[in-house]
Scaffold this active site. Sequence first.
Site, PDB file in Angstrom:
ATOM      1  N   LYS A 167       0.734  -1.055   0.079  1.00  0.00           N
ATOM      2  CA  LYS A 167      -0.059  -0.073  -0.027  1.00  0.00           C
ATOM      3  C   LYS A 167       0.776   1.249   0.083  1.00  0.00           C
ATOM      4  CE  LYS A 167      -4.198  -1.759   1.701  1.00  0.00           C
ATOM      5  NZ  LYS A 167      -5.236  -2.011   2.872  1.00  0.00           N
ATOM      6  N   LYS A 206      -5.601  -9.911  -6.459  1.00  0.00           N
ATOM      7  CA  LYS A 206      -6.623 -10.434  -5.774  1.00  0.00           C
ATOM      8  C   LYS A 206      -7.642  -9.187  -6.087  1.00  0.00           C
ATOM      9  CE  LYS A 206      -5.788  -7.250  -1.675  1.00  0.00           C
ATOM     10  NZ  LYS A 206      -5.921  -6.912  -0.232  1.00  0.00           N
ATOM     11  N   LYS A 213     -10.426  -3.160  -3.688  1.00  0.00           N
ATOM     12  CA  LYS A 213     -11.354  -1.734  -4.070  1.00  0.00           C
ATOM     13  C   LYS A 213     -10.178  -0.908  -4.785  1.00  0.00           C
ATOM     14  CE  LYS A 213     -11.423  -0.353   0.655  1.00  0.00           C
ATOM     15  NZ  LYS A 213      -9.804  -0.665   0.720  1.00  0.00           N
TER      16      LYS A 213
HETATM   17  N1  AQP Z   1      -9.774 -10.596  -2.823  1.00  0.00           N
HETATM   18  C1  AQP Z   1     -10.021 -11.121  -1.556  1.00  0.00           C
HETATM   19  N2  AQP Z   1     -10.152 -12.489  -1.392  1.00  0.00           N
HETATM   20  C2  AQP Z   1     -10.537 -12.917  -0.165  1.00  0.00           C
HETATM   21  N3  AQP Z   1     -10.550 -12.199   0.749  1.00  0.00           N
HETATM   22  C3  AQP Z   1     -10.557 -10.689   0.869  1.00  0.00           C
HETATM   23  N4  AQP Z   1     -10.697  -9.990   1.644  1.00  0.00           N
HETATM   24  C4  AQP Z   1     -10.261  -8.844   0.783  1.00  0.00           C
HETATM   25  N5  AQP Z   1      -9.952  -8.932  -0.154  1.00  0.00           N
HETATM   26  C5  AQP Z   1     -10.101 -10.204  -0.602  1.00  0.00           C
HETATM   27  C6  AQP Z   1     -10.724 -10.237   3.174  1.00  0.00           C
HETATM   28  O1  AQP Z   1     -11.935  -8.877   3.442  1.00  0.00           O
HETATM   29  C7  AQP Z   1     -11.844  -8.815   4.725  1.00  0.00           C
HETATM   30  C8  AQP Z   1     -12.002  -7.222   4.989  1.00  0.00           C
HETATM   31  O2  AQP Z   1     -10.847  -6.747   4.127  1.00  0.00           O
HETATM   32  P1  AQP Z   1     -10.601  -4.932   4.477  1.00  0.00           P
HETATM   33  O3  AQP Z   1     -11.348  -4.515   5.676  1.00  0.00           O
HETATM   34  O4  AQP Z   1      -9.266  -4.821   4.288  1.00  0.00           O
HETATM   35  O5  AQP Z   1     -11.426  -4.714   3.352  1.00  0.00           O
HETATM   36  P2  AQP Z   1     -10.785  -3.913   2.011  1.00  0.00           P
HETATM   37  O6  AQP Z   1     -10.023  -2.661   2.670  1.00  0.00           O
HETATM   38  O7  AQP Z   1     -12.081  -3.552   1.112  1.00  0.00           O
HETATM   39  O8  AQP Z   1     -10.130  -4.963   1.383  1.00  0.00           O
HETATM   40  P3  AQP Z   1      -9.231  -4.594  -0.055  1.00  0.00           P
HETATM   41  O9  AQP Z   1     -10.241  -4.311  -1.172  1.00  0.00           O
HETATM   42  O10 AQP Z   1      -8.264  -5.620  -0.075  1.00  0.00           O
HETATM   43  O11 AQP Z   1      -8.670  -3.260   0.471  1.00  0.00           O
HETATM   44  P4  AQP Z   1      -7.278  -2.522  -0.221  1.00  0.00           P
HETATM   45  O12 AQP Z   1      -7.706  -2.344  -1.515  1.00  0.00           O
HETATM   46  O13 AQP Z   1      -7.289  -1.324   0.686  1.00  0.00           O
HETATM   47  O14 AQP Z   1      -6.229  -3.599  -0.107  1.00  0.00           O
HETATM   48  C9  AQP Z   1     -10.258  -9.386   5.116  1.00  0.00           C
HETATM   49  O15 AQP Z   1     -10.652 -10.234   5.969  1.00  0.00           O
HETATM   50  C10 AQP Z   1      -9.839  -9.644   4.064  1.00  0.00           C
HETATM   51  O16 AQP Z   1      -8.880 -10.603   4.072  1.00  0.00           O
END
Ligand code: AQP
Length: 332
Positions: A112, A195, A198
């Site tokens: 990040k 993965k 968002k």
């Molecule tokens: N692609 C994924 N596959 C499986 N699990 C996932 N999680 C996130 N992406 C995947 C799981 O979702 C839970 C919440 O994660 P978070 O609060 O970090 O949600 P987020 O910020 O919306 O996740 P992102 O999209 O992955 O964020 P950024 O873009 O900021 O990196 C967790 O249990 C996570 O493992």
Amino acid sequence: RPRVLSGIQPTSGSFHLGNYLGAVRQWVSLQDTHDAFYMVVDLHAITVPQDPAVLRENTRVSVAQLLGVGLDPDRCTLFVQSHVPEHAQLAWLMNCLTGFGEAARMTQFKDKSAKQGSDATTVGLFTYPILQVADILLYQAEQVPVGEDQRQHVELTRDLAERFNHRFGETFTVPQPYILKETAKIFDLQDPTVKMSKSASSPKGLVSLLDEAKVSAKKIKSAVTDTDTVIAYDEKEKPGVSNLLAIYSAISGRSVAELVEHFEGKMYGALKTELAEVFVEWVTPIQQRVNLYLDDPAELDRVLAKGAEKARAVAAPVLATAYDRIGFLPPV
Ligand code: AQP
């Protein structure tokens, strides 16, 4: 009943399929077998800039979504992280037990911060895995249902729990990650080697639960597959097709093997069209329930007040013990 704890950020309002299948879906089923604590982690959300009004709205939308997909406040403890001040308090203790190099090795931080550049990267983003350690240890959670991307943070939690226990006496439960292999990582529909996230470079690969169902159906129908034509599960050779099969299987409850048989002799188009239909059928009632909760702010407030009270009843004594063990003078 063994205790589980997990959280989700309210950063984008709508959860995406990765969040749901990787984590939240397990939260729903664990309510029946575990003493479950789930939270919307607004303290984590501010590690990147947030507009206050949007954050407030997204936090409510996140709670409504958790209720809409099936969390039941009578069977689990559902709360907002900032309503329980003990999280920030225990995080400070954990910050002081963590090596700088140890924190710098967290791959989520490295990824990040590399995307953001060092001037835009906050110290909060650097220490957020340590806040997560506090989140988990405050509840003496035995298992932490998360996606694969969070495994390293649960490992850090284990290390810090053991370190604290070793230095100050047995205090914290050492937790285990709870990661289901089939949905541990849901991939981007346009680039099935990364993965679903968002912060992906293109929104085309991201399926959001609250987007208009038609829009998501279109994204599913335009998912990247490969130049072969056989519908088979092979993560290495066929990541796009395998991702679609994993999503289809998780949403429908049909096994991947059964789906592969069902699609025998058919083309990729058939898989995508059918999955788009199954998705729309699945997500439409969820969206309707989310809207019902959003139309009843008084009920949401009641749920959150009760959740915060139940959470604090567990968190406060654990923090008090940790304060005592570390040598803080009790308040008089
Ligand atoms: N692609 C994924 N596959 C499986 N699990 C996932 N999680 C996130 N992406 C995947 C799981 O979702 C839970 C919440 O994660 P978070 O609060 O970090 O949600 P987020 O910020 O919306 O996740 P992102 O999209 O992955 O964020 P950024 O873009 O900021 O990196 C967790 O249990 C996570 O493992």
